[in-house]
Design an enzyme around this catalytic site. Structure first.
Site, short mmCIF file in Angstrom:
data_model
loop_
_atom_site.label_atom_id
_atom_site.label_comp_id
_atom_site.label_asym_id
_atom_site.label_seq_id
_atom_site.Cartn_x
_atom_site.Cartn_y
_atom_site.Cartn_z
N ASP A 135 63.47 -7.85 -25.78
CA ASP A 135 62.49 -7.78 -24.70
C ASP A 135 63.16 -7.19 -23.47
O ASP A 135 64.18 -7.70 -23.00
CB ASP A 135 61.96 -9.18 -24.39
CG ASP A 135 60.74 -9.13 -23.47
OD1 ASP A 135 60.10 -8.06 -23.37
OD2 ASP A 135 60.43 -10.18 -22.87
N HIS A 142 57.32 -5.60 -11.46
CA HIS A 142 57.48 -6.94 -12.01
C HIS A 142 58.87 -7.50 -11.69
O HIS A 142 59.00 -8.66 -11.26
CB HIS A 142 57.27 -6.93 -13.53
CG HIS A 142 57.57 -8.24 -14.19
ND1 HIS A 142 56.74 -9.34 -14.07
CD2 HIS A 142 58.61 -8.64 -14.96
CE1 HIS A 142 57.26 -10.35 -14.74
NE2 HIS A 142 58.39 -9.96 -15.29
N ARG A 151 64.53 -15.85 -6.84
CA ARG A 151 65.74 -15.80 -6.01
C ARG A 151 65.36 -15.37 -4.59
O ARG A 151 65.71 -14.29 -4.13
CB ARG A 151 66.74 -14.77 -6.59
CG ARG A 151 67.26 -15.07 -7.98
CD ARG A 151 68.33 -14.05 -8.40
NE ARG A 151 67.85 -12.68 -8.25
CZ ARG A 151 67.13 -12.04 -9.18
NH1 ARG A 151 66.86 -12.61 -10.33
NH2 ARG A 151 66.72 -10.79 -8.97
N GLU A 208 52.81 -12.79 -20.45
CA GLU A 208 53.40 -11.54 -19.98
C GLU A 208 52.75 -10.41 -20.77
O GLU A 208 52.87 -10.34 -22.00
CB GLU A 208 54.92 -11.55 -20.13
CG GLU A 208 55.57 -12.53 -19.15
CD GLU A 208 57.06 -12.34 -18.94
OE1 GLU A 208 57.72 -11.78 -19.85
OE2 GLU A 208 57.56 -12.76 -17.88
N GLU A 210 52.62 -6.95 -22.16
CA GLU A 210 53.64 -5.95 -22.47
C GLU A 210 53.15 -5.03 -23.58
O GLU A 210 52.20 -5.36 -24.30
CB GLU A 210 54.95 -6.64 -22.93
CG GLU A 210 55.42 -7.72 -21.96
CD GLU A 210 56.85 -8.20 -22.23
OE1 GLU A 210 57.58 -7.53 -22.99
OE2 GLU A 210 57.22 -9.24 -21.66
N ASP A 242 54.14 -11.89 -24.26
CA ASP A 242 55.38 -12.67 -24.26
C ASP A 242 55.14 -13.95 -23.47
O ASP A 242 55.44 -14.04 -22.28
CB ASP A 242 56.50 -11.82 -23.63
CG ASP A 242 57.79 -12.59 -23.49
OD1 ASP A 242 58.03 -13.51 -24.30
OD2 ASP A 242 58.57 -12.29 -22.56
N ARG A 246 57.29 -21.05 -17.34
CA ARG A 246 58.03 -20.74 -16.11
C ARG A 246 58.90 -21.88 -15.62
O ARG A 246 59.97 -21.64 -15.03
CB ARG A 246 57.04 -20.35 -15.01
CG ARG A 246 56.20 -19.14 -15.31
CD ARG A 246 57.04 -17.91 -15.57
NE ARG A 246 56.20 -16.74 -15.83
CZ ARG A 246 56.67 -15.60 -16.32
NH1 ARG A 246 57.96 -15.46 -16.60
NH2 ARG A 246 55.86 -14.59 -16.53
N GLN A 249 61.88 -21.95 -17.94
CA GLN A 249 62.66 -20.73 -17.65
C GLN A 249 63.44 -20.85 -16.34
O GLN A 249 64.62 -20.51 -16.28
CB GLN A 249 61.69 -19.54 -17.56
CG GLN A 249 62.35 -18.20 -17.26
CD GLN A 249 61.33 -17.10 -16.99
OE1 GLN A 249 60.12 -17.34 -16.97
NE2 GLN A 249 61.80 -15.89 -16.80
N TYR A 253 67.49 -20.49 -17.07
CA TYR A 253 67.86 -19.09 -17.25
C TYR A 253 69.14 -18.68 -16.53
O TYR A 253 69.75 -17.68 -16.89
CB TYR A 253 66.70 -18.17 -16.87
CG TYR A 253 66.68 -17.65 -15.47
CD1 TYR A 253 66.79 -16.27 -15.22
CD2 TYR A 253 66.55 -18.50 -14.38
CE1 TYR A 253 66.76 -15.79 -13.94
CE2 TYR A 253 66.52 -18.02 -13.11
CZ TYR A 253 66.62 -16.67 -12.88
OH TYR A 253 66.59 -16.19 -11.60
N LYS A 262 61.05 -18.82 -23.43
CA LYS A 262 60.42 -17.64 -23.99
C LYS A 262 60.23 -17.71 -25.51
O LYS A 262 59.38 -17.00 -26.06
CB LYS A 262 61.31 -16.41 -23.71
CG LYS A 262 61.51 -16.10 -22.26
CD LYS A 262 60.30 -15.36 -21.71
CE LYS A 262 60.56 -14.87 -20.30
NZ LYS A 262 59.43 -14.06 -19.81
N THR A 266 55.61 -15.33 -29.34
CA THR A 266 55.37 -13.98 -28.83
C THR A 266 54.28 -13.39 -29.71
O THR A 266 54.47 -13.28 -30.93
CB THR A 266 56.65 -13.11 -28.93
OG1 THR A 266 57.72 -13.78 -28.25
CG2 THR A 266 56.43 -11.75 -28.31
N THR A 363 57.17 -7.17 -18.82
CA THR A 363 55.85 -7.31 -18.19
C THR A 363 55.47 -6.05 -17.42
O THR A 363 56.30 -5.50 -16.69
CB THR A 363 55.87 -8.50 -17.22
OG1 THR A 363 56.38 -9.62 -17.91
CG2 THR A 363 54.47 -8.81 -16.70
N GLU A 377 52.82 -13.77 -11.02
CA GLU A 377 52.65 -12.74 -9.98
C GLU A 377 51.24 -12.76 -9.41
O GLU A 377 51.04 -12.68 -8.20
CB GLU A 377 52.95 -11.36 -10.56
CG GLU A 377 54.39 -11.17 -10.98
CD GLU A 377 54.55 -9.89 -11.78
OE1 GLU A 377 54.82 -8.85 -11.16
OE2 GLU A 377 54.38 -9.93 -13.01
CA CA Z 1 58.95 -10.55 -21.17
#
Ligand code: CA
Length: 433
Positions: A135, A142, A151, A208, A210, A242, A246, A249, A253, A262, A266, A363, A377
């Protein structure tokens, strides 16, 4: 890649009925794997409201002089994917001829119940054994948005992002096909105000939007695939959702990247739309600045003008007969890193790609409101929930919500083609009271 062949000519018509605006006119001819009453898993090609049974086509000898029959009599697409572009092109031309109003009459004159199944009566499956799944993270909008959310005190885009297509190796064994329910995952999550994490069901379940490409022959260990050879190794594209937790994650992550947030599911659309069918919609991608390093450069246009849409229907909407609502519409054409660059980069160290591997784009988000491919988002991490019919709101997905992704291509002078859809409904976690 050759110039648009006559198999994409907008004037072609099939002798089979194809409704105006169908995703599957004779110019498309996408490949999938289906079962239906009395038919074990077999390769099919979508045409209008029908599936053409490729096993029977091979059995009848209709492809004998253009394709090895066993490639079409396998229960998965992997042998055909391994066969390579010359074989794919010959087969596509034969299928087009057999389905064309003014073409080869053998199929038209044959017993239709042997060769054709109503799409409504076909159960679709993941059409290939996916050995490896990657991925990427190739939309600059994105990546910037997620950087800002995850962040907030650092640069949104990390310094490597404009130099290489960032990606990670995902979990191929949890790739599922359109319609497969998605069970809400459990995992560790930690509230910013809490001293310690806790284990429980995800409360921030997301999508997501994609696209993914499916590989052909692939490369041997230690032998990278050059940009110039990418079209020999990319068979076609599918829609990908995907699914992402959150809260899981966000806690897990750092510093290594995506893992259990994740890997629980999928989803992919069942029909692989080939590069040949997409050729009329192939365009130049966005300007890349700085100029990529030599191995990521190509003189060929490698973007595809694909319109994408996300629809949501809650359990309450379903109960009252309210149709799904569109929550996002965007385009694949502006993706910063393209499929050829992704494949060249993924094999640049000599890593192996095999027939049937899946490479998802990351994404797909635009910059305008309502063009983002994820809820995190669209709602800015749940702060601005979506307003739905009947007074409901959504920051993230609730149990019973069903997401549908759609994709299609259209432009003047070409016949519209589409990818069908990929749906998934959220189920409550196992054992919850
Ligand atoms: Ca993804």
């Amino acid at each position: 890649m050759t110039a648009p062949s006559d198999t994409t000519d907008a004037r072609l018509e099939s002798w089979l009925p194809v409704a105006a605006g169908s995703d599957f006119p004779i110019q498309n001819l996408p490949f999938g794997v289906f079962t239906s009453e009395g038919r074990l898993p077999r390769i099919g090609v979508a045409i209008g409201e029908s599936v053409l049974d490729c096993f029977e086509l091979a059995e009848a000898g209709f492809v004998d002089d253009c394709c090895e029959p066993e490639l079409l009599q396998a229960p998965l697409l992997n042998p055909l994917l391994a066969a390579g572009r010359e074989q794919w092109t010959a087969l596509r031309e034969r299928l087009s001829s057999l389905l064309r109003a003014d073409g080869d009459r053998r199929l038209r004159d044959a017993n239709p119940s042997r060769f054709l199944v109503a799409r409504a009566d076909a159960t679709m499956h993941v059409p290939m054994e996916v050995g490896d799944y990657v991925d990427f993270y190739s939309s600059i909008e994105h990546a910037t948005n997620l950087g800002r959310i995850f962040r907030p005190d650092a640069d949104a885009l990390l310094p490597n992002w404009r130099w290489l297509p960032v990606g990670y190796h995902g979990r191929s064994s949890t790739i599922v096909v359109d319609g497969t329910p998605v069970r809400r995952p459990c995992g560790q999550r930690k509230l910013p105000t809490a001293p310690n994490p806790e284990f429980g069901t995800s409360r921030r379940l997301d999508i997501e939007l994609e696209m993914g490409f499916v590989t052909g022959p692939g490369n041997r260990l230690g032998e990278p695939i050059a940009m110039a050879d990418a079209s020999e190794h990319i068979f076609g594209l599918v829609l990908v959702n995907d699914w992402s937790a959150r809260d899981i994650q966000a806690w897990e992550y750092q510093p290594l990247g995506p893992f259990l947030g994740k890997s629980f599911a999928t989803s992919i659309s069942p029909w692989i739309v080939t590069l040949e069918a997409l050729e009329p919609f192939r365009i130049e991608g966005p300007l890349q600045e700085p100029q990529p390093l030599e191995y990521l450069r190509s003189g060929d246009p490698w973007a595809y003008a694909i319109t994408l849409e996300v629809r949501l229907q809650t359990a309450r909407m379903r109960g009252s007969g309210t149709a799904p609502v569109r929550i996002s519409q965007t385009t694949f054409r502006d993706m910063y890193w393209n499929v050829a660059q992704q494949l060249a980069h993924a094999t640049a160290n000599g890593a192996v790609t095999r027939p049937g591997d899946l490479f998802a784009s990351g994404t797909i988000s635009g910059s305008a409101p309502g063009t983002q491919g994820s809820l995190i988002e669209l709602t800015w991490n749940g702060e601005h929930p979506l307003q739905l019919p009947e007074g409901e709101t959504r920051g993230f997905l609730e149990d019973g919500d069903e997401i549908t992704l759609l994709g299609w291509c259209e432009r003047p002078g070409a016949r519209r083609i589409g990818f069908g859809s990929v749906r998934g409904r959220i189920e409550a976690p196992q054992g919850r009271v």
